[in-house]
Write an enzyme that holds these catalytic residues in place. Structure first.
Site, PDB file in Angstrom:
ATOM      1  CE1 TYR A 140       1.013  -0.325   4.436  1.00  0.00           C
ATOM      2  CE2 TYR A 140      -0.099   1.791   4.452  1.00  0.00           C
ATOM      3  CZ  TYR A 140       0.724   0.869   5.061  1.00  0.00           C
ATOM      4  OH  TYR A 140       1.263   1.147   6.289  1.00  0.00           O
ATOM      5  NE  ARG A 175       6.874   4.604   0.765  1.00  0.00           N
ATOM      6  CZ  ARG A 175       6.595   5.415   1.778  1.00  0.00           C
ATOM      7  NH1 ARG A 175       7.540   5.780   2.631  1.00  0.00           N
ATOM      8  NH2 ARG A 175       5.375   5.862   1.963  1.00  0.00           N
ATOM      9  NE  ARG A 182      -6.581 -19.246   3.694  1.00  0.00           N
ATOM     10  CZ  ARG A 182      -5.627 -19.992   4.253  1.00  0.00           C
ATOM     11  NH1 ARG A 182      -5.467 -21.255   3.891  1.00  0.00           N
ATOM     12  NH2 ARG A 182      -4.818 -19.486   5.170  1.00  0.00           N
ATOM     13  CG  HIS A 196      -0.218 -20.919   2.344  1.00  0.00           C
ATOM     14  ND1 HIS A 196      -1.239 -21.788   2.642  1.00  0.00           N
ATOM     15  CD2 HIS A 196       0.020 -20.215   3.472  1.00  0.00           C
ATOM     16  CE1 HIS A 196      -1.595 -21.622   3.902  1.00  0.00           C
ATOM     17  NE2 HIS A 196      -0.854 -20.661   4.430  1.00  0.00           N
ATOM     18  CE  LYS A 250       3.006   3.451   3.425  1.00  0.00           C
ATOM     19  NZ  LYS A 250       3.003   3.350   4.871  1.00  0.00           N
ATOM     20  CD  GLU A 257       9.581   2.056  10.734  1.00  0.00           C
ATOM     21  OE1 GLU A 257       9.417   2.983   9.938  1.00  0.00           O
ATOM     22  OE2 GLU A 257       9.553   0.858  10.391  1.00  0.00           O
TER      23      GLU A 257
HETATM   24  N1  PDD Z   1       2.572   5.189   7.408  1.00  0.00           N
HETATM   25  N2  PDD Z   1       7.211   4.110   8.998  1.00  0.00           N
HETATM   26  C1  PDD Z   1       6.110   3.335   8.920  1.00  0.00           C
HETATM   27  C2  PDD Z   1       6.150   1.992   9.535  1.00  0.00           C
HETATM   28  C3  PDD Z   1       4.969   3.816   8.278  1.00  0.00           C
HETATM   29  O1  PDD Z   1       3.872   3.036   8.198  1.00  0.00           O
HETATM   30  C4  PDD Z   1       4.974   5.118   7.728  1.00  0.00           C
HETATM   31  C5  PDD Z   1       3.782   5.696   7.024  1.00  0.00           C
HETATM   32  C6  PDD Z   1       6.133   5.896   7.839  1.00  0.00           C
HETATM   33  C7  PDD Z   1       6.235   7.308   7.273  1.00  0.00           C
HETATM   34  O2  PDD Z   1       6.276   7.276   5.873  1.00  0.00           O
HETATM   35  P1  PDD Z   1       5.808   8.530   5.003  1.00  0.00           P
HETATM   36  O3  PDD Z   1       6.547   9.705   5.502  1.00  0.00           O
HETATM   37  O4  PDD Z   1       6.196   8.151   3.621  1.00  0.00           O
HETATM   38  O5  PDD Z   1       4.308   8.668   5.190  1.00  0.00           O
HETATM   39  C8  PDD Z   1       7.238   5.351   8.474  1.00  0.00           C
HETATM   40  C9  PDD Z   1       1.358   5.563   6.719  1.00  0.00           C
HETATM   41  C10 PDD Z   1       1.061   7.003   6.875  1.00  0.00           C
HETATM   42  C11 PDD Z   1       0.241   4.648   7.148  1.00  0.00           C
HETATM   43  O6  PDD Z   1       0.531   3.483   7.360  1.00  0.00           O
HETATM   44  O7  PDD Z   1      -0.906   5.076   7.231  1.00  0.00           O
END
Ligand code: PDD
Length: 282
Positions: free
Chosen positions: A33, A52, A100, A102, A143, A176
């Site tokens: 996402y 990204r 379904r 895997h 992500k 983070e």
């Molecule tokens: N999250 N680290 C993680 C684990 C994140 O999920 C996010 C963003 C960030 C910051 O990334 P950016 O500056 O590109 O938004 C760092 C989004 C906002 C979310 O999951 O909703």
């Protein structure tokens, strides 16, 4: 205009959008996402978010349903239809729907979902945070929609009466926030962990690393021990949704003097000035 959703070429009201229960996103969290924000009718850093998105897709061997320039046009056209000036644009791509099992069968049609939700809350002026053990996988640069550790971390934060949870590795390094990146400030220098696969390389983090030196602040990207973070003058987090938010309490103790610090506030302003500049708002 009400909030809209796009599913594989079809735009409807969010409440009317449907995907199959056999979608691999629902069954296996087999997808990725992105989240970008708009200001004054313009999307901020969409190109960086889509770059990204492509990197995340590649990490999961997930084919994009269309070339990147076409995806960008699709996002912009979708956003134009919403006619809302301040939105969170959400993109999700899964490997598609199949009976379904895997291992995914070949030839699936990926499911691309876009939603455009109005920003309803103003950026909070300050946050409190707790630290939680980092129990995530080794591909945090991707992500992925597999967010259970994040969900549990946020749940722990809420239960503790805090606004955010900060992941700390077994080696004592701060990584983070559950959905944002973190910066520590000591003697006017900004410190943030390296994007070495243990964190998501945030688009906002990248912008702060570019903006800080222009405002006279040195930045150091590297290991951020928890002890150092606890003793920092200031902490702040960054994300596309939150923008820049000072952390004034960590694990129940004040950070610095317990108030948003001058460097954090300078970065809040620098980032919002940047948004105003690129969106052409007053
Ligand atoms: N999250 N680290 C993680 C684990 C994140 O999920 C996010 C963003 C960030 C910051 O990334 P950016 O500056 O590109 O938004 C760092 C989004 C906002 C979310 O999951 O909703």
């Amino acid at each position: 205009m009400p909030e809209l959703a796009y599913v594989n070429g079809k735009t409807t009201l969010v409440d009317e959008a449907v995907v199959s229960i056999e979608d691999r996103g629902f069954q296996f969290a087999d997808g990725i996402y992105e989240v970008a924000r708009s200001h004054d009718g313009k999307l901020v850093d969409l190109d960086r978010h889509l770059a990204r998105f492509e990197r995340s897709a590649r990490m999961l061997d997930l084919p994009l349903p269309m070339p990147l320039p076409e995806l960008e046009r699709t996002c912009r056209e979708f956003y134009r239809q919403t006619e809302l000036p301040e939105v969170i644009l959400y993109l999700q791509l899964t490997r598609g729907a199949a009976r379904r099992q895997h291992a995914a069968p070949s030839g699936l049609r990926p499911t691309l979902v876009l939603t455009s939700r109005a920003v309803t809350k103003p950026t909070p002026p300050r946050f409190s945070a707790i630290t939680v053990p980092n129990n995530r996988w080794k591909m945090c640069a991707c992500k992925s929609i597999a967010l259970l550790p994040t969900v549990l971390a946020k749940h722990a934060a809420a239960k503790a009466g805090a606004d955010e949870a900060i992941f700390v590795g077994d080696d004592g390094l701060v990584l983070e926030g559950a959905s944002d990146n973190i910066f520590a400030v000591k003697s006017g220098v900004l410190f943030t962990p390296a994007a070495d696969g243990r964190i998501l390389e945030g688009i906002t983090r990248g912008r702060i690393l570019e903006l800080a030196p222009k405002h006279g602040y040195r930045t150091i990207v590297g290991p951020l021990p928890l002890d150092f973070a606890r003793e920092a003058d200031e902490l702040f987090i960054t994300s596309s949704v939150l923008t820049v938010v000072p952390i004034v309490r960590l694990d129940g103790r004040p950070v610095g003097d317990g108030q948003p610090g001058p460097v954090s506030l300078a970065m809040v302003k620098a980032y919002w000035d940047f948004i105003l500049e690129v969106t052409g708002a007053d």
